[in-house]
Design a protein around this motif. Sequence first.
Motif, PDB file in Angstrom:
ATOM      1  N   ARG A  98       0.817  -1.213   0.000  1.00  0.00           N
ATOM      2  CA  ARG A  98       0.000   0.000   0.000  1.00  0.00           C
ATOM      3  C   ARG A  98       0.851   1.264   0.000  1.00  0.00           C
ATOM      4  O   ARG A  98       0.367   2.324  -0.366  1.00  0.00           O
ATOM      5  CB  ARG A  98      -0.918   0.028   1.222  1.00  0.00           C
ATOM      6  N   LYS A  99       2.070   1.126   0.479  1.00  0.00           N
ATOM      7  CA  LYS A  99       2.998   2.258   0.605  1.00  0.00           C
ATOM      8  C   LYS A  99       2.389   3.387   1.448  1.00  0.00           C
ATOM      9  O   LYS A  99       2.567   4.566   1.163  1.00  0.00           O
ATOM     10  CB  LYS A  99       3.436   2.758  -0.758  1.00  0.00           C
ATOM     11  N   SER A 100       1.673   2.990   2.480  1.00  0.00           N
ATOM     12  CA  SER A 100       1.084   3.947   3.409  1.00  0.00           C
ATOM     13  C   SER A 100       2.004   4.079   4.617  1.00  0.00           C
ATOM     14  O   SER A 100       1.905   3.310   5.577  1.00  0.00           O
ATOM     15  CB  SER A 100      -0.316   3.485   3.843  1.00  0.00           C
ATOM     16  N   LEU A 101       2.897   5.029   4.561  1.00  0.00           N
ATOM     17  CA  LEU A 101       3.903   5.183   5.609  1.00  0.00           C
ATOM     18  C   LEU A 101       3.281   5.626   6.927  1.00  0.00           C
ATOM     19  O   LEU A 101       3.713   5.186   8.000  1.00  0.00           O
ATOM     20  CB  LEU A 101       4.980   6.164   5.156  1.00  0.00           C
ATOM     21  N   ARG A 102       2.268   6.461   6.855  1.00  0.00           N
ATOM     22  CA  ARG A 102       1.579   6.906   8.077  1.00  0.00           C
ATOM     23  C   ARG A 102       0.916   5.723   8.762  1.00  0.00           C
ATOM     24  O   ARG A 102       1.083   5.513   9.955  1.00  0.00           O
ATOM     25  CB  ARG A 102       0.554   7.978   7.741  1.00  0.00           C
ATOM     26  N   LEU A 103       0.148   4.944   8.007  1.00  0.00           N
ATOM     27  CA  LEU A 103      -0.537   3.789   8.594  1.00  0.00           C
ATOM     28  C   LEU A 103       0.467   2.751   9.091  1.00  0.00           C
ATOM     29  O   LEU A 103       0.264   2.138  10.145  1.00  0.00           O
ATOM     30  CB  LEU A 103      -1.503   3.164   7.582  1.00  0.00           C
ATOM     31  N   SER A 104       1.565   2.575   8.363  1.00  0.00           N
ATOM     32  CA  SER A 104       2.571   1.606   8.824  1.00  0.00           C
ATOM     33  C   SER A 104       3.165   2.060  10.155  1.00  0.00           C
ATOM     34  O   SER A 104       3.424   1.232  11.031  1.00  0.00           O
ATOM     35  CB  SER A 104       3.656   1.401   7.775  1.00  0.00           C
ATOM     36  N   PHE A 105       3.350   3.363  10.334  1.00  0.00           N
ATOM     37  CA  PHE A 105       3.828   3.861  11.626  1.00  0.00           C
ATOM     38  C   PHE A 105       2.774   3.630  12.708  1.00  0.00           C
ATOM     39  O   PHE A 105       3.092   3.179  13.813  1.00  0.00           O
ATOM     40  CB  PHE A 105       4.201   5.337  11.543  1.00  0.00           C
ATOM     41  N   LEU A 106       1.527   3.926  12.393  1.00  0.00           N
ATOM     42  CA  LEU A 106       0.461   3.754  13.388  1.00  0.00           C
ATOM     43  C   LEU A 106       0.291   2.287  13.802  1.00  0.00           C
ATOM     44  O   LEU A 106      -0.103   2.005  14.935  1.00  0.00           O
ATOM     45  CB  LEU A 106      -0.859   4.314  12.856  1.00  0.00           C
ATOM     46  N   LEU A 107       0.606   1.365  12.895  1.00  0.00           N
ATOM     47  CA  LEU A 107       0.511  -0.059  13.234  1.00  0.00           C
ATOM     48  C   LEU A 107       1.532  -0.474  14.298  1.00  0.00           C
ATOM     49  O   LEU A 107       1.372  -1.523  14.931  1.00  0.00           O
ATOM     50  CB  LEU A 107       0.688  -0.922  11.990  1.00  0.00           C
ATOM     51  N   PHE A 108       2.568   0.348  14.483  1.00  0.00           N
ATOM     52  CA  PHE A 108       3.516   0.041  15.548  1.00  0.00           C
ATOM     53  C   PHE A 108       2.845   0.086  16.925  1.00  0.00           C
ATOM     54  O   PHE A 108       3.273  -0.615  17.842  1.00  0.00           O
ATOM     55  CB  PHE A 108       4.701   1.022  15.533  1.00  0.00           C
ATOM     56  N   MET A 109       1.798   0.895  17.080  1.00  0.00           N
ATOM     57  CA  MET A 109       1.173   1.046  18.398  1.00  0.00           C
ATOM     58  C   MET A 109       0.535  -0.265  18.886  1.00  0.00           C
ATOM     59  O   MET A 109       0.864  -0.727  19.978  1.00  0.00           O
ATOM     60  CB  MET A 109       0.164   2.197  18.394  1.00  0.00           C
ATOM     61  N   PRO A 110      -0.377  -0.891  18.117  1.00  0.00           N
ATOM     62  CA  PRO A 110      -0.900  -2.177  18.612  1.00  0.00           C
ATOM     63  C   PRO A 110       0.181  -3.256  18.674  1.00  0.00           C
ATOM     64  O   PRO A 110       0.150  -4.124  19.552  1.00  0.00           O
ATOM     65  CB  PRO A 110      -2.005  -2.540  17.617  1.00  0.00           C
ATOM     66  N   TYR A 111       1.146  -3.189  17.765  1.00  0.00           N
ATOM     67  CA  TYR A 111       2.233  -4.169  17.780  1.00  0.00           C
ATOM     68  C   TYR A 111       3.040  -4.035  19.068  1.00  0.00           C
ATOM     69  O   TYR A 111       3.331  -5.035  19.741  1.00  0.00           O
ATOM     70  CB  TYR A 111       3.135  -3.987  16.556  1.00  0.00           C
ATOM     71  N   LEU A 112       3.388  -2.794  19.426  1.00  0.00           N
ATOM     72  CA  LEU A 112       4.141  -2.572  20.658  1.00  0.00           C
ATOM     73  C   LEU A 112       3.349  -3.003  21.885  1.00  0.00           C
ATOM     74  O   LEU A 112       3.906  -3.587  22.820  1.00  0.00           O
ATOM     75  CB  LEU A 112       4.536  -1.096  20.784  1.00  0.00           C
ATOM     76  N   ALA A 113       2.041  -2.732  21.885  1.00  0.00           N
ATOM     77  CA  ALA A 113       1.205  -3.145  23.020  1.00  0.00           C
ATOM     78  C   ALA A 113       1.232  -4.667  23.178  1.00  0.00           C
ATOM     79  O   ALA A 113       1.421  -5.180  24.291  1.00  0.00           O
ATOM     80  CB  ALA A 113      -0.227  -2.639  22.833  1.00  0.00           C
ATOM     81  N   CYS A 114       1.049  -5.387  22.077  1.00  0.00           N
ATOM     82  CA  CYS A 114       1.109  -6.858  22.117  1.00  0.00           C
ATOM     83  C   CYS A 114       2.486  -7.342  22.534  1.00  0.00           C
ATOM     84  O   CYS A 114       2.608  -8.293  23.318  1.00  0.00           O
ATOM     85  CB  CYS A 114       0.772  -7.442  20.744  1.00  0.00           C
ATOM     86  N   ALA A 115       3.523  -6.708  22.001  1.00  0.00           N
ATOM     87  CA  ALA A 115       4.895  -7.114  22.310  1.00  0.00           C
ATOM     88  C   ALA A 115       5.195  -6.922  23.799  1.00  0.00           C
ATOM     89  O   ALA A 115       5.838  -7.776  24.421  1.00  0.00           O
ATOM     90  CB  ALA A 115       5.877  -6.333  21.450  1.00  0.00           C
ATOM     91  N   LEU A 116       4.725  -5.818  24.370  1.00  0.00           N
ATOM     92  CA  LEU A 116       4.939  -5.588  25.800  1.00  0.00           C
ATOM     93  C   LEU A 116       4.157  -6.585  26.650  1.00  0.00           C
ATOM     94  O   LEU A 116       4.668  -7.084  27.657  1.00  0.00           O
ATOM     95  CB  LEU A 116       4.563  -4.150  26.166  1.00  0.00           C
ATOM     96  N   LEU A 117       2.925  -6.880  26.244  1.00  0.00           N
ATOM     97  CA  LEU A 117       2.148  -7.902  26.965  1.00  0.00           C
ATOM     98  C   LEU A 117       2.841  -9.258  26.909  1.00  0.00           C
ATOM     99  O   LEU A 117       2.904  -9.973  27.919  1.00  0.00           O
ATOM    100  CB  LEU A 117       0.734  -8.005  26.388  1.00  0.00           C
ATOM    101  N   LEU A 118       3.370  -9.610  25.747  1.00  0.00           N
ATOM    102  CA  LEU A 118       4.087 -10.880  25.637  1.00  0.00           C
ATOM    103  C   LEU A 118       5.319 -10.879  26.538  1.00  0.00           C
ATOM    104  O   LEU A 118       5.629 -11.898  27.165  1.00  0.00           O
ATOM    105  CB  LEU A 118       4.474 -11.171  24.187  1.00  0.00           C
ATOM    106  N   ALA A 119       6.008  -9.756  26.636  1.00  0.00           N
ATOM    107  CA  ALA A 119       7.170  -9.678  27.531  1.00  0.00           C
ATOM    108  C   ALA A 119       6.759  -9.955  28.977  1.00  0.00           C
ATOM    109  O   ALA A 119       7.446 -10.690  29.696  1.00  0.00           O
ATOM    110  CB  ALA A 119       7.843  -8.308  27.411  1.00  0.00           C
ATOM    111  N   LEU A 120       5.637  -9.380  29.393  1.00  0.00           N
ATOM    112  CA  LEU A 120       5.149  -9.630  30.755  1.00  0.00           C
ATOM    113  C   LEU A 120       4.835 -11.114  30.962  1.00  0.00           C
ATOM    114  O   LEU A 120       5.174 -11.691  31.998  1.00  0.00           O
ATOM    115  CB  LEU A 120       3.905  -8.783  31.037  1.00  0.00           C
TER     116      LEU A 120
END
Length: 162
Positions: free
Chosen positions: A104-126
């Motif tokens: 899609r080459k949507s750089l804004r949306l790709s950046f915004l996708l980091f937010m749920p990814y980071l949330a999941c990644a932090l939960l997995l770390a816990l």
Amino acid sequence: MFTTLPAQQPFLWALITCLIAAIAEGLASGTRVRAVLAELRMPGLAPPFWVWTLIGVAYYVLFFFLISSLLSTQPTIPLTEIGVALTAILMVLNAGWNWVFFRRKSLRLSFLLFMPYLACALLLALVLHRLGNPFFVWYLLYLFYLLWATWWGCRVWRLNPN
């Protein structure tokens, strides 16, 4: 939740899972990954393509060991099931990010996708920490990479406003 996690052959299930995820990521990314990266203005700390390849290999090696260790843990512990689910979610989000960024080459949306990814990644770390997972420390290194990758994604979006 899951009463029969595939604990009999955790390495085989981890391998199958990683292969499916890698194929999904490849299909989502398309054939122009190198060309898309070359078209973009990059921040100063952007790695060359071969380093991105090494990062991808390290990701799948880490996730292979995470999945196999989670599947080797007693399935009666709810945290084990949550860890397996979070790992699967991260792999799906990873493929989705590749589709958004490279197809899609949507750089804004790709950046915004980091937010749920980071949330999941932090939960997995816990979860990994609470389980005393032997790969928790290696996973922490991945979290540090994710912080850098989030910065990178923001900078790429800002450097390429169109």
